[in-house]
Write a protein that holds these residues in place. Structure first.
Motif, PDB file in Angstrom:
ATOM      1  N   LEU A  36       0.834  -1.210   0.000  1.00 49.69           N
ATOM      2  CA  LEU A  36       0.000   0.000   0.000  1.00 49.69           C
ATOM      3  C   LEU A  36       0.866   1.257   0.000  1.00 49.69           C
ATOM      4  O   LEU A  36       0.526   2.260  -0.651  1.00 49.69           O
ATOM      5  N   GLN A  39       2.283   1.709  -3.464  1.00 54.06           N
ATOM      6  CA  GLN A  39       1.260   2.227  -4.372  1.00 54.06           C
ATOM      7  C   GLN A  39       1.084   3.736  -4.221  1.00 54.06           C
ATOM      8  O   GLN A  39       0.625   4.404  -5.149  1.00 54.06           O
ATOM      9  N   SER A 453      -6.836  -2.056  -4.276  1.00 49.86           N
ATOM     10  CA  SER A 453      -5.437  -2.123  -3.860  1.00 49.86           C
ATOM     11  C   SER A 453      -4.869  -3.524  -3.962  1.00 49.86           C
ATOM     12  O   SER A 453      -3.776  -3.732  -4.488  1.00 49.86           O
ATOM     13  N   GLN A 454      -5.622  -4.504  -3.463  1.00 46.55           N
ATOM     14  CA  GLN A 454      -5.107  -5.877  -3.447  1.00 46.55           C
ATOM     15  C   GLN A 454      -6.249  -6.874  -3.363  1.00 46.55           C
ATOM     16  O   GLN A 454      -7.313  -6.560  -2.828  1.00 46.55           O
ATOM     17  N   PRO A 482      -7.899   2.106   1.452  1.00 42.37           N
ATOM     18  CA  PRO A 482      -7.671   0.970   0.547  1.00 42.37           C
ATOM     19  C   PRO A 482      -8.920   0.115   0.379  1.00 42.37           C
ATOM     20  O   PRO A 482      -9.656  -0.136   1.335  1.00 42.37           O
TER      21      PRO A 482
END
Length: 776
Positions: A36, A39, A453-454, A482
């Motif tokens: 994070l 990013q 984000s993921q 996120p």
């Protein structure tokens, strides 16, 4: 299969390389948080430490703002000469907090000062000539704008004419011409200033720091309100100001803020969400419905009793604002039939409260996925006045500036603007903006975009991880909270809320458990099917209830990529309206002739077999005469969603099938009796054997088809010379066997058995290739 409402954009994973090996044990960060940070462009241990632990010492020197020294000297001179100073603010949360910050700084310096915020309805946005002339008449010799003024070219000329020194502090977009005034303090007019995205209150805070000669920590709580509520990027200085401002808000001694927190029911630590969804909207509500002075008085008062009274009044104003917004949104939606043909939505009506039109525009943008301009008509003046909100792919400010000549007044940002124009220009504006937006965007660009984000397994979602994520707060523009993606079969799904308009899902994976809540997503409950993996995107948080804490996801969007079987078997009445979707090809199939079924097109099995078409959803109303017909139909139509809607009234499968011995007994009985009277003897036979009438008649029908007996006018007699035949050679016998098998497979099977049957019909039902999208 359920399509997501938005485009899912998976943020590209930052690949490890020699330049990114900066995380060490001293930071003790999980891989999720490391990613994070990467990013967010944080690629060094030093930057990570600064981001996770904001430091006031990292704020920039206000003296780097162009002309701030000149403006500071002028204010000190005015205080020394006992000149009257007027703080000219704006009516939103940023403007109110900016006014408060500068007013408190001036009072601390002993200035003879007051404030003025224009009335949204009678004066409109920003400085105006009448207000300046009134200020002159009241003896003001210095006017300082906060959060406004960068477009006040004419008003600056008026100030010069009156001999009033005008200092403009603002942060809005700079237009073609700058006002000719004593000084302008604006980050974007200051090439040496290292951060150009301060809110209006951030600029006012910098000016207050310059005026006071020290860092005014006591003003941070007001600075946080305007910074967060005005949706400026929460990075760099804004992050630091918001971070420490929220801490100050949490422990505030300001009686006005304490009273406001009380009506907002904020008891513990104040978060950016508290400011964005509770505090900010209430301050904004005052200026939306009346003079914003009341909000400034709340923040400036030292009287606890007055603060409580004002806060309760503001609460009532906010409730009225909510009612008005709902009313206008409903009216606007009624006007928007066919709006999908418009690139930019424009709605206008006489009598709409112009103070809430920005909120209405935001709601229309979310619903229709396109920029929206909402205008209040003023036929007596021949003008329309209102607000606009945009989608990320369309820069509203830059595009409107291309047709600036259509506006009487205009200002704003890429995603929001305010405007006034002649009534006859509304349609012209609609056509011009449609041409601009269609020349720039594709149909896909109009969809909302969710940045993910993921993807994360449920087993990794823990309290510890969520605690780490909170270290990235305060969240906002350029530092969004996120969003995570999970893919799992829910163990439980239900609608919640008094109106069943919310969705609650529960997931379990080994020892891990996760609740997911989707507010306003209750209708999606109908689209969930057993043993089907769901893809969710949402924010992670902690749910606290009765002293228990557990991880929770707040759902933002849902999709299902697998084909789905909706099991409506056995329902005498069925409402399929929740599943009707005019944007996809849906069809019902059955045995009898008809044109429609519950509002969707209908075909018989034979018609659809003769003339197949690819479908999104297939509603099976009747079971087929032959299972092979259904198998072929599925292969031909390739539906992504199959709804089985049939009901069996008189079940063949549940009837007892006569045994071979029972067939032999009946035939022997007929041979002994020589003849039977159908009406009289059959009834006696049924009663004596305890059989059903259907069972006996079936046996007799099979015998008659095979020429073992004859039935003439109700007189049943054995054939004297029958040919030897197998019972299974009877078509009646075979049809009953087939019908029983059809019911067994299609009606009395379990959900899992039925889904396996359809899966075997065609390989495509695994995961249709055409539906693979968004990197899944």
């Amino acid at each position: 299969m359920l399509k997501s409402k938005a485009k899912w954009n998976y943020i590209e994973k930052i690949q490890d390389n020699d330049n990114l090996h900066w995380m060490d044990d001293s930071l003790s960060l999980s891989p999720v948080i490391q990613e994070l940070l990467l990013q967010r462009g944080i690629t060094s241990e030093h930057a990570a430490s600064k981001f996770l632990a904001p430091d006031l010492s990292d704020l920039h020197n206000p003296n780097m703002l162009l002309m701030i020294d000149k403006a500071t000297n002028r204010v000190h001179q005015a205080i020394e000469n006992q000149e009257r100073i007027l703080v000219f603010g704006d009516y939103d949360a940023d403007g109110v907090s900016s006014t408060t910050v500068l007013l408190k700084a001036l009072q601390e310096l002993g200035a003879d000062c007051n404030f003025y915020i224009p009335n949204r309805f009678t004066e409109g946005y920003g400085p105006n000539e009448k207000a300046f002339r009134n200020a002159y008449d009241e003896g003001y010799q210095l006017i300082i704008t906060v959060d406004t003024g960068i477009a006040a070219v004419h008003e600056a000329e008026v100030a010069n004419e009156l001999g009033i020194d005008l200092i403009i502090t603002d942060h809005h977009e700079i237009q073609a011409e700058l006002p000719d005034c004593y000084a302008i303090i604006h980050p974007k007019c200051s090439p040496d200033y290292l951060f150009q995205e301060l809110a209006g209150v951030g600029v006012a805070f910098k000016f207050a720091e310059s005026l006071l000669g020290y860092f005014p920590k006591h003003l941070l709580e007001f600075t946080a309100i305007g910074t967060i509520a005005d949706l400026v990027p929460l990075v760099n200085e804004n992050r630091i100001l918001a971070y420490y401002g929220l801490k100050a808000l949490s422990a505030t001694s300001n009686v006005g803020l304490k009273a406001l927190k009380q009506v907002c029911k904020i008891e513990d630590q104040v978060t950016e969400e508290d400011v964005g969804f509770l505090i900010g909207p209430r301050i904004n509500a005052v200026g939306r419905l009346q003079d914003a002075d009341l909000a400034v008085h709340l923040l400036m008062t030292d009287s606890k009793e007055e603060a409580i009274e004002i806060a309760e009044t503001i609460q009532q104003i906010n409730q009225e604002r909510q009612r008005i917004v709902t009313e206008i949104v409903n009216e606007a939606e009624e006007m928007l039939n066919g709006c999908e043909q418009q690139g930019v939505i424009i709605v206008a009506k006489e009598g709409w409260n112009e103070g809430v039109l920005g909120i209405v525009a935001s709601k229309l943008v979310r619903k229709y996925d396109r920029p929206a301009i909402v205008l209040a008509k003023k036929s007596d003046k021949g003008i329309a006045k209102g607000s606009a909100r945009s989608i990320p792919a369309f820069d509203l400010f830059q595009n409107c500036m291309q047709v600036r000549h259509l506006f009487h007044s205009f200002g704003g940002h890429a995603q929001a603007a305010g405007m006034t124009l002649q009534l006859e220009q509304v349609e012209v504006l609609q056509a011009a903006l449609n041409e601009l937006i269609f020349s720039q965007l594709t149909a896909e660009d109009f969809k909302q975009v969710i940045d993910i984000s993921q993807s994360i397994p449920i087993s990794e979602i823990t309290e510890e991880l969520i605690g780490e994520i909170e270290r990235l707060a305060p969240f906002g523009m350029h530092n969004p909270k996120p969003l995570f993606h999970i893919q799992e079969q829910p163990t439980q799904a239900r609608q919640i809320g008094s109106l069943k308009n919310h969705l609650k899902l529960q997931f379990k994976s080994n020892k891990a458990m996760l609740d997911a809540i989707g507010f306003g997503l209750g209708e999606l409950f109908h689209y969930l099917t057993p043993h089907t993996a769901i893809q969710l995107v949402g924010e992670l948080g902690i749910n606290e209830w009765n002293g228990q804490r557990k991880p929770q996801m707040m759902i933002q969007d849902i999709s299902i990529n697998d084909w789905q079987l909706f099991d409506h078997r056995g329902k005498r009445t069925l409402d399929i309206s929740p599943f009707i979707n005019e944007e996809s090809r849906q069809l019902a199939v059955g045995k009898e002739e008809r044109t429609q079924y519950e509002g969707i097109d209908y075909k018989t099995y034979q018609d659809l077999l003769d003339d197949p078409e690819q479908l999104n959803s297939l509603f099976i109303i009747d079971m087929p005469n032959e299972i092979a017909d259904l198998e072929q139909l599925i292969k031909n139509t390739k539906p992504n969603n199959i709804h089985v809607c049939y009901y069996v009234k008189d079940s063949t499968y549940l009837r007892a099938f006569p045994s071979r011995e029972e067939f032999k007994w009946v035939y022997a009985f007929i041979l002994r009796r020589k003849q039977l009277h159908a009406d009289r003897d059959i009834t006696v036979l049924i009663q004596s054997k305890g059989w059903t009438k259907d069972k006996l008649l079936f046996i007799l029908d099979v015998f008659e088809e095979l020429d073992f007996i004859s039935n003439t006018d109700g007189i049943i007699q054995p054939n004297p010379q029958p040919m030897k035949k197998d019972l299974r050679s009877s078509s009646i016998y075979q049809q009953r066997l087939r019908q029983a098998e059809i019911e067994k497979v299609l009606y009395y099977s379990t959900y899992e058995e039925l889904k396996s049957f359809f899966t075997r019909c065609a390989e495509y039902l695994g995961i249709p290739k055409e539906e693979l999208s968004y990197g899944l």
